[in-house]
Write a protein that holds these residues in place. Structure first.
Motif, mmCIF file in Angstrom:
data_model
loop_
_atom_site.group_PDB
_atom_site.id
_atom_site.type_symbol
_atom_site.label_atom_id
_atom_site.label_comp_id
_atom_site.label_asym_id
_atom_site.label_seq_id
_atom_site.Cartn_x
_atom_site.Cartn_y
_atom_site.Cartn_z
ATOM 1 N N TRP A 38 -7.786 0.814 -3.498
ATOM 2 C CA TRP A 38 -7.641 0.250 -2.158
ATOM 3 C C TRP A 38 -8.323 1.146 -1.108
ATOM 4 O O TRP A 38 -7.940 1.153 0.063
ATOM 5 C CB TRP A 38 -6.172 0.087 -1.790
ATOM 6 N N ARG A 39 -9.335 1.879 -1.509
ATOM 7 C CA ARG A 39 -9.941 2.891 -0.633
ATOM 8 C C ARG A 39 -10.591 2.277 0.602
ATOM 9 O O ARG A 39 -10.781 2.951 1.614
ATOM 10 C CB ARG A 39 -10.964 3.721 -1.411
ATOM 11 N N ARG A 40 -10.963 0.998 0.550
ATOM 12 C CA ARG A 40 -11.555 0.347 1.720
ATOM 13 C C ARG A 40 -10.493 -0.139 2.699
ATOM 14 O O ARG A 40 -10.840 -0.690 3.741
ATOM 15 C CB ARG A 40 -12.417 -0.833 1.262
ATOM 16 N N GLN A 41 -9.228 0.035 2.351
ATOM 17 C CA GLN A 41 -8.154 -0.456 3.219
ATOM 18 C C GLN A 41 -7.143 0.638 3.547
ATOM 19 O O GLN A 41 -5.982 0.367 3.751
ATOM 20 C CB GLN A 41 -7.448 -1.636 2.536
ATOM 21 N N TRP A 42 -7.603 1.856 3.605
ATOM 22 C CA TRP A 42 -6.687 2.966 3.891
ATOM 23 C C TRP A 42 -6.020 2.832 5.249
ATOM 24 O O TRP A 42 -4.927 3.378 5.447
ATOM 25 C CB TRP A 42 -7.444 4.283 3.802
ATOM 26 N N LEU A 43 -6.651 2.174 6.182
ATOM 27 C CA LEU A 43 -6.069 2.034 7.513
ATOM 28 C C LEU A 43 -5.194 0.795 7.650
ATOM 29 O O LEU A 43 -4.615 0.576 8.718
ATOM 30 C CB LEU A 43 -7.175 2.002 8.578
ATOM 31 N N GLU A 44 -5.084 0.010 6.579
ATOM 32 C CA GLU A 44 -4.182 -1.135 6.603
ATOM 33 C C GLU A 44 -2.759 -0.667 6.343
ATOM 34 O O GLU A 44 -2.524 0.332 5.649
ATOM 35 C CB GLU A 44 -4.610 -2.183 5.564
ATOM 36 N N ARG A 45 -1.794 -1.419 6.867
ATOM 37 C CA ARG A 45 -0.416 -0.938 6.902
ATOM 38 C C ARG A 45 0.189 -0.747 5.514
ATOM 39 O O ARG A 45 1.031 0.127 5.319
ATOM 40 C CB ARG A 45 0.439 -1.899 7.731
ATOM 41 N N HIS A 46 -0.214 -1.537 4.505
ATOM 42 C CA HIS A 46 0.386 -1.397 3.178
ATOM 43 C C HIS A 46 -0.084 -0.135 2.460
ATOM 44 O O HIS A 46 0.488 0.243 1.443
ATOM 45 C CB HIS A 46 0.101 -2.640 2.327
ATOM 46 N N VAL A 47 -1.134 0.507 2.980
ATOM 47 C CA VAL A 47 -1.592 1.787 2.426
ATOM 48 C C VAL A 47 -1.302 2.931 3.406
ATOM 49 O O VAL A 47 -0.820 3.992 3.013
ATOM 50 C CB VAL A 47 -3.091 1.741 2.093
ATOM 51 N N ALA A 48 -1.581 2.711 4.681
ATOM 52 C CA ALA A 48 -1.458 3.781 5.671
ATOM 53 C C ALA A 48 -0.008 4.239 5.845
ATOM 54 O O ALA A 48 0.267 5.446 5.914
ATOM 55 C CB ALA A 48 -2.031 3.321 7.009
ATOM 56 N N LEU A 49 0.924 3.290 5.940
ATOM 57 C CA LEU A 49 2.313 3.680 6.177
ATOM 58 C C LEU A 49 2.910 4.470 5.014
ATOM 59 O O LEU A 49 3.465 5.560 5.221
ATOM 60 C CB LEU A 49 3.155 2.438 6.494
ATOM 61 N N PRO A 50 2.845 3.981 3.763
ATOM 62 C CA PRO A 50 3.383 4.812 2.683
ATOM 63 C C PRO A 50 2.635 6.126 2.512
ATOM 64 O O PRO A 50 3.240 7.135 2.124
ATOM 65 C CB PRO A 50 3.252 3.924 1.442
ATOM 66 N N ALA A 102 9.635 11.965 -0.251
ATOM 67 C CA ALA A 102 8.373 11.266 -0.457
ATOM 68 C C ALA A 102 8.452 10.227 -1.565
ATOM 69 O O ALA A 102 7.513 9.428 -1.711
ATOM 70 C CB ALA A 102 7.269 12.279 -0.787
ATOM 71 N N LEU A 103 9.525 10.218 -2.342
ATOM 72 C CA LEU A 103 9.570 9.332 -3.510
ATOM 73 C C LEU A 103 9.490 7.847 -3.161
ATOM 74 O O LEU A 103 8.787 7.096 -3.847
ATOM 75 C CB LEU A 103 10.818 9.631 -4.336
ATOM 76 N N PRO A 104 10.209 7.336 -2.124
ATOM 77 C CA PRO A 104 10.021 5.913 -1.793
ATOM 78 C C PRO A 104 8.577 5.562 -1.450
ATOM 79 O O PRO A 104 8.085 4.492 -1.837
ATOM 80 C CB PRO A 104 10.956 5.716 -0.591
ATOM 81 N N ALA A 105 7.895 6.446 -0.743
ATOM 82 C CA ALA A 105 6.496 6.181 -0.393
ATOM 83 C C ALA A 105 5.606 6.238 -1.633
ATOM 84 O O ALA A 105 4.700 5.409 -1.801
ATOM 85 C CB ALA A 105 6.024 7.184 0.655
ATOM 86 N N PHE A 106 5.833 7.220 -2.506
ATOM 87 C CA PHE A 106 5.075 7.286 -3.754
ATOM 88 C C PHE A 106 5.301 6.032 -4.591
ATOM 89 O O PHE A 106 4.371 5.482 -5.197
ATOM 90 C CB PHE A 106 5.473 8.524 -4.550
ATOM 91 N N ALA A 107 6.567 5.577 -4.652
ATOM 92 C CA ALA A 107 6.876 4.372 -5.416
ATOM 93 C C ALA A 107 6.171 3.159 -4.826
ATOM 94 O O ALA A 107 5.707 2.272 -5.560
ATOM 95 C CB ALA A 107 8.388 4.148 -5.446
#
Length: 575
Positions: free
Chosen positions: A316-328, A352-357
């Protein structure tokens, strides 16, 4: 314009994980260990000691804002976790052990963490840019079904995390911080879709983190979330001005943004108004000297989700600034930074575990069938091997054969006498049979399911925890509890009117007061107690602290499983 998404998922791959099965898995992970044990060393018994002191305190409300254990403030200067434990002790019926009441309440907090994580992943997966590619002739996964499948995978990934097993079953401020951090995560994730629930979660999460010993981490998470909400609102306005309003997800209103900012300001005011600024993270020596140990901690603590999280960041490297990647990613980076700047690395990494999950869950729709099969077979072999070893060493502990495993167990828990428990045996056997069924199901022919790759890691982790908390619980409790040492103390001195102490650690003080019901009093404050317990750390300067001619050395009392955990006992000489 929509950026390309790497997720290609058909509707038949997002069938729902049966709720009964998911609830049973969560219960199998939560319930073992509630009964049949006491508080463990050393953070568990220490936190319980402060809770018990607050529960029996008669000094008024001021004491609740300054918890003390025999004059010592906690190493983790939290408030809310100790309040919750104290209230649990006070409200529990008289026939319920105080430590059991506290464990039950904290188990509910872990359940709340599971719930908040599931809903956070669900709402992040609802984002249009997190959705799979639309097929030319239809048949792609429906948004809500896809989000539900991703959320199931996120919860399975959280349960599978090795670092959650022990710390998630202790009654420490770390678990309270995990609970509040997960609610802050859920609040930010769900705010574009809901209002009341997410706002309540934001208030509870931000203020809870502030008053649970992690104000700096909580403020960093809240400030970063507010900045991202501002950025996302700005991007939404730009896309709307360019005419791309048809692909927009529900956005943040100005009121939601102001609410987030207001909560953050209130938390900052609490930090400085209540004098919590001294709890902020300070740089330590570990940044340079303990790089290797920190790396090892990260690798095993977040296993098996960290490889999946890295895969997500790549695919998902092209969407790092989208919320499903940026927030976690932000909710993972802040606790990671805290592990390098505090002395409680594992407890900081727990946040950090919830974000990693969450990141691991978004790897599921990008896997090829061969990669998923490789992960499945690795988990089958790994957890089945651990289960076989657990049963073999347990049989050796009971029967003495095979000799080498029996000798290894005897060396780890010297003096422990194993006894057969029919209830523990039946529960462990049921868990093992359930694992065998799960392996058979996963390796058999069945319809594709997006969450199937994480079923075996979560089930295997739950199996190992169940075996530890059934077959091995008596020996683990013997090894990690202070009960044998406290029993040796009370057998030697009985229950005198008071016992003087000198330089005892917080865990020892809490254990002696809880398990031995001893009235400890600091020696340096002056008392007339007939017995004295001393920490071995003071032995070299003991003659400069107390007149040794007034005390007779009576022996060294040791925890059987820890040669370095001694207590020195002195008896007062009566002239």
């Amino acid at each position: 314009m929509n950026q390309p998404t790497p997720a290609i998922v058909a509707q038949n791959a997002v069938r729902r994980l049966p709720r009964v099965a998911l609830l049973l898995l969560c219960a199998a992970y939560l319930l073992p260990g509630l009964l049949g044990r006491g508080p463990w060393k050393s953070a568990d018994i220490t936190a319980f000691g402060y809770m018990a002191e607050l529960a029996r305190s008669t000094e008024g409300i001021a004491r609740w804002f300054d918890p003390l254990l025999l004059g010592m403030r906690p190493e983790t200067p939290a408030l809310i976790p100790y309040w919750i434990g104290a209230w649990a002790i006070q409200l529990a019926p008289s026939w319920v052990n105080p430590d059991l009441a506290v464990r039950f309440v904290f188990a509910l907090m872990l359940w709340g963490t599971f719930t908040a994580t599931w809903y956070a992943v669900y709402y992040l997966a609802r984002t249009p840019r997190a959705q799979p590619v639309a097929f030319a002739f239809g048949g792609e996964a429906r948004p809500t079904d896809y989000a539900r499948a991703i959320a199931d995978g996120g919860l399975l990934a959280l349960i599978a995390s090795l670092g959650l097993a022990q710390l998630g079953h202790e009654t420490t401020p770390a678990l309270a911080q995990l609970y509040f951090a997960s609610h802050l995560f859920y609040g930010v994730a769900a705010l574009p879709y809901r209002r009341v629930g997410p706002v309540i979660a934001l208030v509870v999460g931000t203020l809870g983190m502030t008053l649970s010993g992690g104000p700096t981490v909580g403020l960093a998470l809240a400030i970063g979330s507010a900045v991202y909400m501002t950025y996302e609102r700005h991007q939404r306005a730009i896309r709307a001005a360019e005419g791309y309003s048809d692909d927009e997800s529900p956005g943040f209103t100005l009121g939601a943004l102001l609410t987030m900012v207001g909560i953050t300001v209130l938390a900052a005011a609490l930090v400085f108004g209540l004098g919590l600024a001294q709890w902020k993270i300070t740089l330590g020596h570990s940044l340079l000297s303990d790089v290797r140990s920190q790396a090892k901690l990260l690798l095993w603590f977040t296993w098996p989700v960290w490889p999946l999280a890295i895969w997500t960041l790549w695919r998902w490297r092209r969407q790092w600034l989208e919320r499903h990647v940026a927030l976690p990613l932000w909710f993972a980076l802040v606790p990671l930074a805290a592990t390098w700047t505090t002395d409680f690395s594992d407890r900081s990494l727990l946040l950090a575990l919830p974000a990693f999950a969450t990141l691991a869950a978004f790897a599921l729709p990008t896997f090829r069938r061969s990669a998923a099969a490789l992960i499945d077979w690795f988990n089958v072999l790994f957890f089945s091997g651990l289960a076989v070893l657990g049963w073999m060493y347990w049989i050796a502990m009971l029967t003495g054969a095979p000799r080498k495993p029996a000798a290894s167990v005897a060396r780890l828990v010297p003096g422990f006498v194993a006894e057969f428990s029919p209830v523990a045996f039946v529960l462990a056997l049921a868990a093992t049979l359930a694992w065998c069924w799960l392996v058979r199901w996963r390796t058999g022919r069945h319809r594709a399911a997006l969450w199937k790759t994480l079923v075996l890691p979560a089930g295997g982790t739950a199996l190992c925890w169940m075996l530890l908390m059934t077959l091995w619980l008596p020996s683990i409790d013997y090894a990690r509890s202070y009960v044998p040492q406290v029993r040796a103390v009370t057998e030697r001195i009985g229950h005198p009117r008071c016992v003087a102490e000198l330089a005892l650690s917080r865990p020892h003080v809490a254990a002696l007061r809880h398990h031995g019901n001893l009235n400890l009093q600091p020696l340096l404050l002056g008392n007339d107690c007939p017995w004295l317990l001393v920490s071995p750390d003071t032995i070299e300067r003991l003659h400069t602290i107390i007149p040794l001619e007034q005390w007779r050395f009576s022996g060294t009392l040791r925890r059987p499983s820890s040669p370095a955990d001694d207590l020195l006992l002195y008896e007062k000489i009566v002239r």
